[in-house]
Write a protein that holds these residues in place. Structure first.
Motif, mmCIF file in Angstrom:
data_model
loop_
_atom_site.group_PDB
_atom_site.id
_atom_site.type_symbol
_atom_site.label_atom_id
_atom_site.label_comp_id
_atom_site.label_asym_id
_atom_site.label_seq_id
_atom_site.Cartn_x
_atom_site.Cartn_y
_atom_site.Cartn_z
ATOM 1 N N CYS A 208 0.814 -1.226 0.000
ATOM 2 C CA CYS A 208 0.000 0.000 0.000
ATOM 3 C C CYS A 208 0.847 1.275 0.000
ATOM 4 O O CYS A 208 1.946 1.313 0.553
ATOM 5 N N ASP A 209 0.284 2.309 -0.620
ATOM 6 C CA ASP A 209 0.885 3.648 -0.577
ATOM 7 C C ASP A 209 0.385 4.423 0.634
ATOM 8 O O ASP A 209 1.148 5.077 1.323
ATOM 9 N N ARG A 210 -0.936 4.345 0.854
ATOM 10 C CA ARG A 210 -1.543 5.007 2.011
ATOM 11 C C ARG A 210 -2.497 4.039 2.693
ATOM 12 O O ARG A 210 -2.910 3.038 2.114
ATOM 13 N N VAL A 211 -2.867 4.359 3.933
ATOM 14 C CA VAL A 211 -3.705 3.450 4.702
ATOM 15 C C VAL A 211 -4.619 4.255 5.619
ATOM 16 O O VAL A 211 -4.251 5.319 6.120
ATOM 17 N N ALA A 212 -5.833 3.733 5.808
ATOM 18 C CA ALA A 212 -6.773 4.267 6.789
ATOM 19 C C ALA A 212 -7.020 3.184 7.830
ATOM 20 O O ALA A 212 -7.227 2.018 7.486
ATOM 21 N N VAL A 213 -6.984 3.566 9.095
ATOM 22 C CA VAL A 213 -7.208 2.629 10.194
ATOM 23 C C VAL A 213 -8.628 2.825 10.714
ATOM 24 O O VAL A 213 -9.020 3.947 11.049
ATOM 25 N N ASP A 227 4.379 7.076 7.126
ATOM 26 C CA ASP A 227 4.036 7.898 8.291
ATOM 27 C C ASP A 227 3.380 7.067 9.380
ATOM 28 O O ASP A 227 3.702 7.216 10.574
ATOM 29 N N ILE A 228 2.446 6.222 8.998
ATOM 30 C CA ILE A 228 1.708 5.427 9.987
ATOM 31 C C ILE A 228 2.636 4.455 10.707
ATOM 32 O O ILE A 228 2.553 4.266 11.922
ATOM 33 N N PHE A 229 3.553 3.833 9.971
ATOM 34 C CA PHE A 229 4.471 2.885 10.593
ATOM 35 C C PHE A 229 5.503 3.582 11.471
ATOM 36 O O PHE A 229 5.876 3.071 12.526
#
Length: 349
Positions: A208-213, A227-229
Motif C-alpha cells: 500500500c501507498d496510504r492506509v486508513a485505520v 508515516d503510519i508505521f
C-alpha cells in the motif's frame, strides 16, 4: 479518483440500531494502492461495498471521477460498476465452469463477441500466470490459483478500480506474498487504483501507498504507510504496528537494564536511507554514552527502508541530553519510552 464524503451507514433491526459507518471521509488518488485496516467488526467490508454502492450509505456522497454515484440512474450506475472490479476472500468461482469459462462468463453477459472473449481470456490468464490451467476446474486448483482466477475475472471488463475484500486472508503466507506481488504488478502495468481491506498490517506494508485505520465504524487515523508505521498515534494503530515489530517492553527487561546512571529507553524511527546509517555508534563515540539495542528491525515499505529500534541509552545526564538532541537531528523521530532511573527534568526537552 474516489471520494467518500461524510459517509454514514446505519442498519436497523426490529429492536436494534447499528451504526456501521460514522462520518467517513476518504480521498483515494488515481493509480495508488490504498489500504483499509481494522479488527473484525470495524466496518471495513461495509465501507468497501459502499464504494460501488453494493451497500448504499444512509447519508453522504460517493464520488468517482467527480460523479456522485448516488445521483445516477440505474443504467448509468451499471456502466460505472463495470469499471470497478472486485476480488473476494472466498473466491466465489463457479464449480461447474473451468478456469476459462469462469473468466469468460462476465464478458458473455456483457455481449462481447466470442472471438474477442477468446483473445481477452487468454491475455488475462497469461497475466495472472495460469495460461496452462484454462481447462482445469476449481476443485483441482490450489487456493492461490483460485484467487488468480478471481483476479483475472475481476480484470475482464478492463476496470479502472480494483476492490480487494480480504483477498489474501484464506491463503498461507507464501501464497499471500505471491498474490500481493501479482497485485503490485497489475497496479504498475495497468495503472489500476486498488483499494484493499485487511486485518494484517504485514499486507499493508508490502503493497500500500496510504492506509486508513478503522475502529468501530470510524476512521481513527490515516496517512502514508511510511508515516503510519514510523509515527502511529492511536492505540489501535500502535497495536497493529506492534504486531509487525513485536515492540513490547517487559518489566523483566526494565529490571535487567536498571543501573546507577540515569538511563532511558528510546524509540527511534529511521526512514529512507537513514535507516542504514550507523548513528548509534556515532552517539556512543561522540557523547560517551552507552547504547544498547533492546530490539527492533529494518523493514521495507514498497522498497523504502524503515527502521524501528528500541534503544537503551545510559550515561552522564548532560551527555544524555546532548545525545538525544543529536539523534533528533539525525533520525526521523525520537521518542522517550521509559525513564529507568533518576534523570533531571531538563534532559527531556
Amino acid at each position: 479518483m474516489i471520494e467518500l464524503k461524510n459517509i454514514t451507514k446505519t442498519f436497523y433491526g426490529r429492536k436494534t440500531k447499528v451504526e456501521a459507518l460514522k462520518n467517513i471521509n476518504i480521498e483515494i488518488k488515481e493509480g495508488e494502492v490504498f489500504g483499509i485496516i481494522g479488527f473484525s467488526g470495524a466496518g471495513k467490508s461495509t465501507l468497501l461495498r459502499v464504494i460501488n454502492l453494493l451497500e448504499k450509505p444512509t447519508s453522504g456522497e460517493v464520488l468517482i471521477n467527480g460523479k456522485n454515484l448516488l445521483t445516477l440512474k440505474e443504467k448509468e450506475l451499471r456502466n460505472v460498476r463495470k469499471k470497478i472490479g472486485i476480488i473476494f476472500q472466498q473466491f466465489h468461482l463457479l464449480s461447474s465452469y473451468n478456469v476459462f469459462d469462469n473468466v469468460a462468463e462476465i464478458l458473455r453477459m456483457n455481449g462481447v463477441p466470442k472471438q474477442e472473449i477468446n483473445k481477452k481470456v487468454k491475455e488475462l490468464l497469461l497475466l495472472v500466470g495460469l495460461e496452462d490451467k484454462a481447462n482445469q476446474y476449481p476443485a483441482n486448483l490450489s487456493g492461490g490459483q483460485k484467487q488468480r482466477v478471481g483476479i483475472a475475472r475481476a480484470l475482464a471488463m478492463d476496470p479502472d478500480i480494483l476492490l480487494c475484500d480480504e483477498a489474501t486472508s484464506a491463503l498461507d503466507p507464501q501464497t499471500t506474498d505471491s498474490i500481493l506481488k501479482l497485485l503490485l504488478d497489475i497496479n504498475k502495468k495497468l495503472g489500476l487504483t486498488i483499494v484493499l481491506i485487511t486485518h494484517e498490517m504485514d499486507v499493508i506494508k508490502k503493497v500500500c501507498d496510504r492506509v486508513a485505520v478503522m475502529e468501530k465504524g470510524e476512521i481513527i487515523e490515516q496517512g502514508t504507510v511510511l508515516d503510519i508505521f514510523s509515527n502511529p498515534v492511536e492505540e489501535t494503530t500502535n497495536n497493529f504496528v506492534g504486531n509487525v515489530y513485536e515492540n513490547l517492553i517487559t518489566e523483566e527487561m526494565l529490571t535487567a537494564l536498571r543501573g546507577d546512571d540515569p538511563s532511558f529507553i528510546l524509540r527511534l524511527a529511521f526512514r529512507g536511507d537513514s535507516a542504514l546509517n550507523p548513528v548509534l555508534s556515532e552517539v556512543a563515540t561522540s557523547y560517551s554514552v552507552t547504547s544498547n539495542i533492546v530490539h527492533g528491525s529494518i523493514t521495507y515499505l514498497k522498497g523504502t527502508p524503515l527502521g524501528i529500534l528500541f534503544v537503551h541509552l545510559s550515561g552522564d545526564p548532560d551527555k544524555l541530553s546532548q545525545a538525544i538532541s543529536y539523534l533528533e537531528e539525525k533520525v526521523y523521530r525520537v521518542e522517550v519510552i521509559r525513564e529507568i532511573s533518576g534523570k533531571p527534568k531538563e534532559v527531556l526537552v
